[in-house]
Structure formats: structure tokens, C-alpha cells
Motif scaffolding. Structure first.
Motif, PDB file in Angstrom:
ATOM      1  N   HIS A   1       0.836  -1.195  -0.049  1.00 12.82           N
ATOM      2  CA  HIS A   1      -0.030  -0.246  -0.025  1.00 12.82           C
ATOM      3  C   HIS A   1       1.104   1.576  -0.108  1.00 12.82           C
ATOM      4  N   SER A   2       1.863   1.079   0.426  1.00 14.85           N
ATOM      5  CA  SER A   2       2.948   2.561   0.625  1.00 14.85           C
ATOM      6  C   SER A   2       4.296   2.051   0.665  1.00 14.85           C
ATOM      7  N   SER A   3       5.342   3.012   0.679  1.00 12.84           N
ATOM      8  CA  SER A   3       6.701   2.844   0.656  1.00 12.84           C
ATOM      9  C   SER A   3       6.869   2.316   2.107  1.00 12.84           C
ATOM     10  N   SER A   4       6.435   2.887   3.126  1.00 14.80           N
ATOM     11  CA  SER A   4       6.648   2.410   4.457  1.00 14.80           C
ATOM     12  C   SER A   4       6.112   1.124   4.731  1.00 14.80           C
ATOM     13  N   GLU A   5       5.308   0.583   4.090  1.00 15.02           N
ATOM     14  CA  GLU A   5       4.743  -0.658   4.086  1.00 15.02           C
ATOM     15  C   GLU A   5       5.831  -1.770   3.550  1.00 15.02           C
ATOM     16  N   LEU A   6       6.274  -1.426   2.504  1.00 13.57           N
ATOM     17  CA  LEU A   6       7.359  -2.238   1.639  1.00 13.57           C
ATOM     18  C   LEU A   6       8.484  -2.321   2.626  1.00 13.57           C
ATOM     19  N   ASN A   7       8.904  -0.971   3.240  1.00 11.19           N
ATOM     20  CA  ASN A   7      10.124  -0.716   3.991  1.00 11.19           C
ATOM     21  C   ASN A   7      10.141  -1.828   5.133  1.00 11.19           C
ATOM     22  N   ASP A   8       8.876  -1.762   5.721  1.00 10.06           N
ATOM     23  CA  ASP A   8       8.729  -2.617   6.964  1.00 10.06           C
ATOM     24  C   ASP A   8       8.874  -4.187   6.577  1.00 10.06           C
ATOM     25  N   PHE A   9       8.304  -4.431   5.326  1.00 11.57           N
ATOM     26  CA  PHE A   9       8.427  -5.797   4.948  1.00 11.57           C
ATOM     27  C   PHE A   9       9.961  -6.241   4.652  1.00 11.57           C
ATOM     28  N   LEU A  10      10.693  -5.243   4.023  1.00 14.39           N
ATOM     29  CA  LEU A  10      12.076  -5.444   3.853  1.00 14.39           C
ATOM     30  C   LEU A  10      12.843  -5.501   4.899  1.00 14.39           C
ATOM     31  N   GLU A  11      12.585  -4.968   5.906  1.00 13.42           N
ATOM     32  CA  GLU A  11      13.522  -4.802   7.172  1.00 13.42           C
ATOM     33  C   GLU A  11      13.178  -6.339   7.731  1.00 13.42           C
ATOM     34  N   LYS A  12      11.946  -6.768   7.891  1.00 17.12           N
ATOM     35  CA  LYS A  12      11.794  -8.225   8.282  1.00 17.12           C
ATOM     36  C   LYS A  12      12.266  -9.170   7.377  1.00 17.12           C
ATOM     37  N   LEU A  13      12.347  -9.081   6.191  1.00 11.68           N
ATOM     38  CA  LEU A  13      12.932 -10.058   5.352  1.00 11.68           C
ATOM     39  C   LEU A  13      14.495 -10.138   5.494  1.00 11.68           C
ATOM     40  N   ASN A  14      15.040  -8.728   5.612  1.00 13.39           N
ATOM     41  CA  ASN A  14      16.628  -8.855   5.997  1.00 13.39           C
ATOM     42  C   ASN A  14      17.284  -9.634   6.844  1.00 13.39           C
ATOM     43  N   LYS A  15      16.233 -10.200   8.024  1.00 11.39           N
ATOM     44  CA  LYS A  15      16.745 -11.239   8.996  1.00 11.39           C
ATOM     45  C   LYS A  15      16.949 -12.473   8.415  1.00 11.39           C
ATOM     46  N   TYR A  16      16.331 -12.863   7.214  1.00 15.82           N
ATOM     47  CA  TYR A  16      16.261 -14.104   6.644  1.00 15.82           C
ATOM     48  C   TYR A  16      16.970 -14.140   5.380  1.00 15.82           C
ATOM     49  N   ALA A  17      17.224 -13.185   4.774  1.00 14.09           N
ATOM     50  CA  ALA A  17      17.778 -13.341   3.344  1.00 14.09           C
ATOM     51  C   ALA A  17      18.509 -12.015   2.837  1.00 14.09           C
ATOM     52  N   ASN A  18      19.493 -11.943   2.066  1.00 13.28           N
ATOM     53  CA  ASN A  18      19.859 -10.845   1.497  1.00 13.28           C
ATOM     54  C   ASN A  18      18.887 -10.818   0.254  1.00 13.28           C
ATOM     55  N   TYR A  19      18.700  -9.537  -0.273  1.00  5.74           N
ATOM     56  CA  TYR A  19      17.661  -9.216  -1.340  1.00  5.74           C
ATOM     57  C   TYR A  19      18.185  -8.077  -2.281  1.00  5.74           C
ATOM     58  N   LYS A  20      17.408  -8.070  -3.513  1.00  5.56           N
ATOM     59  CA  LYS A  20      17.517  -6.833  -4.520  1.00  5.56           C
ATOM     60  C   LYS A  20      15.965  -6.830  -4.784  1.00  5.56           C
ATOM     61  N   VAL A  21      15.505  -5.389  -4.752  1.00  2.00           N
ATOM     62  CA  VAL A  21      14.238  -5.051  -5.133  1.00  2.00           C
ATOM     63  C   VAL A  21      14.308  -4.196  -6.732  1.00  2.00           C
ATOM     64  N   LEU A  22      13.499  -4.824  -7.401  1.00  2.00           N
ATOM     65  CA  LEU A  22      13.075  -4.425  -8.591  1.00  2.00           C
ATOM     66  C   LEU A  22      11.764  -3.589  -8.722  1.00  2.00           C
ATOM     67  N   ASP A  23      11.550  -2.460  -8.824  1.00  2.00           N
ATOM     68  CA  ASP A  23      10.337  -1.575  -8.922  1.00  2.00           C
ATOM     69  C   ASP A  23       9.538  -1.700  -9.893  1.00  2.00           C
ATOM     70  N   VAL A  24       8.320  -1.967  -9.956  1.00  2.00           N
ATOM     71  CA  VAL A  24       7.522  -2.023 -11.457  1.00  2.00           C
ATOM     72  C   VAL A  24       7.225  -0.711 -11.693  1.00  2.00           C
ATOM     73  N   ILE A  25       7.366  -0.034 -12.927  1.00  2.00           N
ATOM     74  CA  ILE A  25       7.196   0.858 -13.540  1.00  2.00           C
ATOM     75  C   ILE A  25       5.666   1.057 -13.922  1.00  2.00           C
ATOM     76  N   SER A  26       5.647   0.068 -14.946  1.00  2.00           N
ATOM     77  CA  SER A  26       3.977  -0.090 -15.243  1.00  2.00           C
ATOM     78  C   SER A  26       3.854  -1.629 -15.992  1.00  2.00           C
ATOM     79  N   GLU A  27       2.708  -1.923 -16.085  1.00  2.00           N
ATOM     80  CA  GLU A  27       2.408  -3.264 -16.641  1.00  2.00           C
ATOM     81  C   GLU A  27       2.003  -3.149 -18.047  1.00  2.00           C
ATOM     82  N   LEU A  28       2.620  -3.826 -18.820  1.00  2.00           N
ATOM     83  CA  LEU A  28       2.704  -3.687 -20.430  1.00  2.00           C
ATOM     84  C   LEU A  28       1.376  -4.848 -20.852  1.00  2.00           C
ATOM     85  N   ILE A  29       1.504  -5.844 -20.314  1.00  2.00           N
ATOM     86  CA  ILE A  29       0.602  -6.731 -20.796  1.00  2.00           C
ATOM     87  C   ILE A  29      -0.320  -7.301 -19.677  1.00  2.00           C
TER      88      ILE A  29
END
Length: 137
Positions: free
Chosen positions: A109-137
Motif C-alpha cells: 500500500h505504501s513505501s513505508s509498508e514495503l520498507n517494513d517488509f524489507l526490514e523483516k525480510l533482511n533477517k532471513y535473506a539478502n535481497y535486491k528490489v526491482l520496482d515495477v514502473i508499469s504493466e505492459l501486458i
């Protein structure tokens, strides 16, 4: 699976709520014949389920991302438990080949919700985020 089965699948993929009568017209068959083919595709496991596609923006999920994750340890059990606990944010989760172990398609829903998820995820894995700009199909 023949050409007609492929046409049926193509149309069901476009609109899984299409009527058997409409589908029969498209593939030049009778509705009972189309129904028999669909039942056979279901029985063979070709058709696994019927679903809907929602407009995430209208549901308030304005941040769609793909997150590649990599574990440094052999057991992925705790990571997978975490993923299951975060099911509300995860649209799809794939095991992948290459440098990374998994790919998450997430919606937030928001950048802060994504950030909270990533902070929790960081306890279990290294990660790389790819932001979706627009859906084409």
C-alpha cells in the motif's frame, strides 16, 4: 492436446467466465463438446484452477515490486515460514536459478509498508528490489 484444446485454453485465459455457448461459437463446436473438453483438461491437470485478475491500484496497492532473495545458509525453512506469514503482500513466490534463490512478486500500500517488509525480510535473506514502473501486458 490438439489445436481446439489450445484455442479453448487461450479463450479461458482471456476470460475464465466466458460461457460454454460463447466458447463453442469461437471454436466451432457444440457447448456439450466444449464442456467435455474442458472437463478432460481439468481431469488431466492442464487446467489447475480458475481465478480473477484484480486492479491492484484500485485496491490501494500502489507499490508493486519484484524482490530477488538469496540465503547464505543451507536451510531455507525459516525464510519460507516468514514468506508464508507475509502472504497478504506476496502475489507470487518462485524458486529460481542463478545467483539468487527466490523471486517474490509483492504488492504494498505504501513505501513505508514495503520498507517494513524489507526490514523483516533482511533477517532471513539478502535481497535486491526491482520496482515495477508499469504493466505492459
Amino acid at each position: 492436446m490438439d489445436n481446439i484444446d489450445q484455442k479453448i485454453l487461450k479463450e479461458l485465459n482471456r476470460n475464465c467466465r466466458i460461457t460454454k455457448t460463447e466458447l463453442a461459437k469461437i471454436v466451432n463446436m457444440t457447448p456439450p463438446a466444449v464442456n467435455t473438453r474442458i472437463e478432460q483438461l481439468e481431469a488431466e491437470g492442464v487446467i489447475k484452477c480458475y481465478t480473477i485478475e484484480v486492479n491492484l491500484d484500485k485496491m490501494g496497492y500502489t507499490h508493486q515490486v519484484f524482490i530477488e532473495t538469496q540465503m547464505e545458509y543451507y536451510s531455507h525453512e525459516k525464510y519460507l515460514q516468514f514468506i508464508h506469514s507475509q502472504r497478504n503482500f506476496i502475489r507470487h513466490h518462485y524458486k529460481i536459478s542463478g545467483e539468487m534463490n527466490y523471486m517474490i512478486h509483492g504488492a504494498f500500500h505504501s513505501s513505508s509498508e514495503l520498507n517494513d517488509f524489507l526490514e523483516k525480510l533482511n533477517k532471513y535473506a539478502n535481497y535486491k528490489v526491482l520496482d515495477v514502473i508499469s504493466e505492459l501486458i
